[in-house]
Design an enzyme around this catalytic site. Structure first.
Site, PDB file in Angstrom:
ATOM      1  NE  ARG A 198      14.937 -16.043  16.709  1.00 50.33           N
ATOM      2  CZ  ARG A 198      14.082 -15.708  16.684  1.00 50.33           C
ATOM      3  NH1 ARG A 198      13.850 -14.331  17.450  1.00 50.33           N
ATOM      4  NH2 ARG A 198      12.925 -15.863  15.977  1.00 50.33           N
ATOM      5  CB  VAL A 203      11.796  -8.702  16.086  1.00 50.35           C
ATOM      6  CG1 VAL A 203      11.418  -7.283  15.599  1.00 50.35           C
ATOM      7  CG2 VAL A 203      12.666  -9.539  15.259  1.00 50.35           C
ATOM      8  CG  HIS A 261       1.432 -16.059  17.619  1.00 51.90           C
ATOM      9  ND1 HIS A 261       2.131 -16.419  16.729  1.00 51.90           N
ATOM     10  CD2 HIS A 261       2.283 -16.298  18.746  1.00 51.90           C
ATOM     11  CE1 HIS A 261       3.329 -16.700  16.938  1.00 51.90           C
ATOM     12  NE2 HIS A 261       3.505 -16.757  18.315  1.00 51.90           N
ATOM     13  N   GLY A 279       9.560 -18.740  12.901  1.00 52.57           N
ATOM     14  CA  GLY A 279       9.481 -17.490  12.648  1.00 52.57           C
ATOM     15  C   GLY A 279       8.290 -17.461  11.385  1.00 52.57           C
ATOM     16  CG  PHE A 294      -5.451 -23.942  11.101  1.00 55.58           C
ATOM     17  CD1 PHE A 294      -4.400 -23.048  11.178  1.00 55.58           C
ATOM     18  CD2 PHE A 294      -6.540 -23.476  10.745  1.00 55.58           C
ATOM     19  CE1 PHE A 294      -4.492 -21.732  10.830  1.00 55.58           C
ATOM     20  CE2 PHE A 294      -6.848 -22.164  10.416  1.00 55.58           C
ATOM     21  CZ  PHE A 294      -5.654 -21.349  10.468  1.00 55.58           C
ATOM     22  CE  LYS A 308       5.756 -13.852  16.731  1.00 51.94           C
ATOM     23  NZ  LYS A 308       6.761 -13.750  17.613  1.00 51.94           N
ATOM     24  CD  GLU A 341       8.342 -21.142  16.375  1.00 49.02           C
ATOM     25  OE1 GLU A 341       8.577 -21.995  15.756  1.00 49.02           O
ATOM     26  OE2 GLU A 341       8.163 -19.899  16.315  1.00 49.02           O
TER      27      GLU A 341
END
Length: 452
Positions: free
Chosen positions: A293, A296, A208, A164, A202, A237, A289
């Protein structure tokens, strides 16, 4: 499966309860003392107190949650997102107690929760992975500078157990490398109980983009299209949308197939998200990643596909065969979501706890969906995430969706805590944002104009 215990609070607990009701299932809420009169408690068929306000003494207590399930006769547990959602030990304990775990197998959670192991599994499944280093354990930094040279500057120091956006720090030169690695290891140990980190390339001008996947636990999986999450602040985010504006359809299709293949290779069960970082200039993309789950931002996918992702989680857990239904899902229009927070942008986005003296959300506007877990008179406490609500807009095209979301924010009324409402409207009004010229550094580069 007749009764679901929701091991969470706030907006996502309310969302799961609504999905359960649509399927004719009963729902059990758990709550801390701070949430005794919360909206999710009022909505549930039964509720159980599990401890005092601090999450470590309530929502993170496995024993209390399992006892609540047994006390109320629940036969399944849905973890929502956050708290225990990606805790493999908890998933295992739920299953050992003879209950249904609404989520992937504990082994999958464990594998994907270790970010470096997840990189290795992604590589094995043929998913592109950015240049990175071996695992760096606390006190074991021999050869650090050589590893960094091989990765190249700028680079990210990333917590192996992070997620996250937490546990990520940028390093531009060797002078700050060792100090940043040690600081990240210390933070990772405190936050995740695992101080190991690794280095990763990076991408300065990055997008993203994440792919929603749904697996059936038997080597079959489907993807349900992409969400662009490039609008961020410090890797957190702010706005999410689908489809990804101005991004190569060929690259998105490649990401989608990579995500599906990874989920299938892990015999993934239920809803998950595979995240990618992409070079905004070249279109090259790499695995970031996997979140094991519900996310959001799942309403974005629901708005463009018509799927009820939480309902699908519950139906799969109940043993329903869903592959043929999901294999034919298509995407239509554009959906965009923003997160309304009780925070003060003028004070570096510090949380702004307080009671909602006035609270009016535009849930009756055309093309607008509102997901909230609070109502007027409720208090945004300092104990938990200060999100007030999610506003999601759908439109036939991106301009219509943006205009609807902006109108919804303008119609939103919150009195009590400070909010980021004006900041979100400023983002939606930005001409480059409206043109789809977005990347992960967008907010920081335009901070002064957006704050004005």
């Amino acid at each position: 499966m007749k009764r679901i215990l929701v091991a969470n609070r706030g907006e996502i607990a309310c969302r799961v309860i609504r999905a359960a009701r649509k399927l004719g299932l009963e729902a059990v809420a758990v709550h801390s003392d701070a949430d005794a009169d919360a909206m999710h408690v009022e909505m549930a068929d039964a509720s159980v107190r599990i401890g005092p306000p601090p999450a470590a003494e309530s929502y993170l207590r496995q024993d209390a949650i399992l006892a609540a399930a047994q006390e109320t006769g629940a036969d399944a547990i849905h973890p929502g997102y956050g708290f225990m959602a990606e805790n493999a030990d908890f998933a295992r304990a739920v299953m050992d107690a003879g209950l249904i775990w609404v989520g992937p197998r504990p082994e999958t959670i464990e594998a994907m929760g270790d970010k470096q192991r997840a990189r290795q599994l992604a590589q094995k499944a043929g998913v592109p992975v950015a240049q990175g280093s071996d695992r760096l354990l606390p006190g074991g930094l021999d050869g650090l500078e050589e590893m960094a040279d091989a990765v190249g500057y700028p680079l990210l120091v990333k917590a192996a157990a992070g997620g996250g956006g937490i546990g990520m720090r940028r390093v531009d030169s060797v002078e700050k490398l060792r100090k940043t690695v040690e600081a990240t290891q210390s933070m990772a140990e405190r936050s995740f109980g695992d101080g190991s980190v690794y280095l990763e390339r990076f991408i300065p001008k990055a997008r993203h983009i994440e792919i929603q996947v749904f697996g059936f636990g038997d080597g079959r999986a489907v993807h349900l299209f992409e969400r662009d999450c490039s609008l961020q602040r410090r890797f957190q985010k702010i706005i999410e949308e689908s489809p990804a504006p101005g991004f190569s359809a060929e690259a998105v299709a490649g990401m989608a197939e990579s995500a599906r293949a990874l989920a299938a290779s892990q015999n993934y069960t239920g809803a998950g998200t595979v995240e990618f970082v992409a070079d905004a200039e070249t279109g090259e993309y790499f695995f970031l990643e996997m979140n094991t789950r519900i996310q959001v931002e799942h309403p974005v996918t629901e708005m463009v596909t018509g799927c009820d992702l939480v309902g699908l989680q519950l139906r799969l857990a109940a043993g329903e065969e869903l592959h043929d239904t999901l294999a034919s899902v298509s995407s239509a229009g554009v959906a965009i979501e923003c997160r309304l927070y009780a925070e003060n942008p003028a004070k570096n986005f510090l949380p702004s706890p307080g009671t909602l003296a006035a609270f009016d959300l535009p849930d009756k506007m055309e093309g607008i969906r509102v997901d909230a877990g609070v109502r007027i008179g409720d208090t945004i406490t300092p104990y938990y995430d200060p999100m007030i609500a999610k506003l999601i807009a759908w439109g036939e095209d991106r301009t219509i969706a943006i205009d609807r979301l902006r109108a919804a924010l303008e119609a939103t009324r919150v009195e009590g805590p400070a909010t980021n409402r004006a900041f979100l409207i400023a983002v939606l009004n930005d001409p480059d944002f409206r043109a789809g010229e977005i990347w992960t550094g967008f907010v920081e580069e335009r901070r002064k104009s957006l704050m004005a």
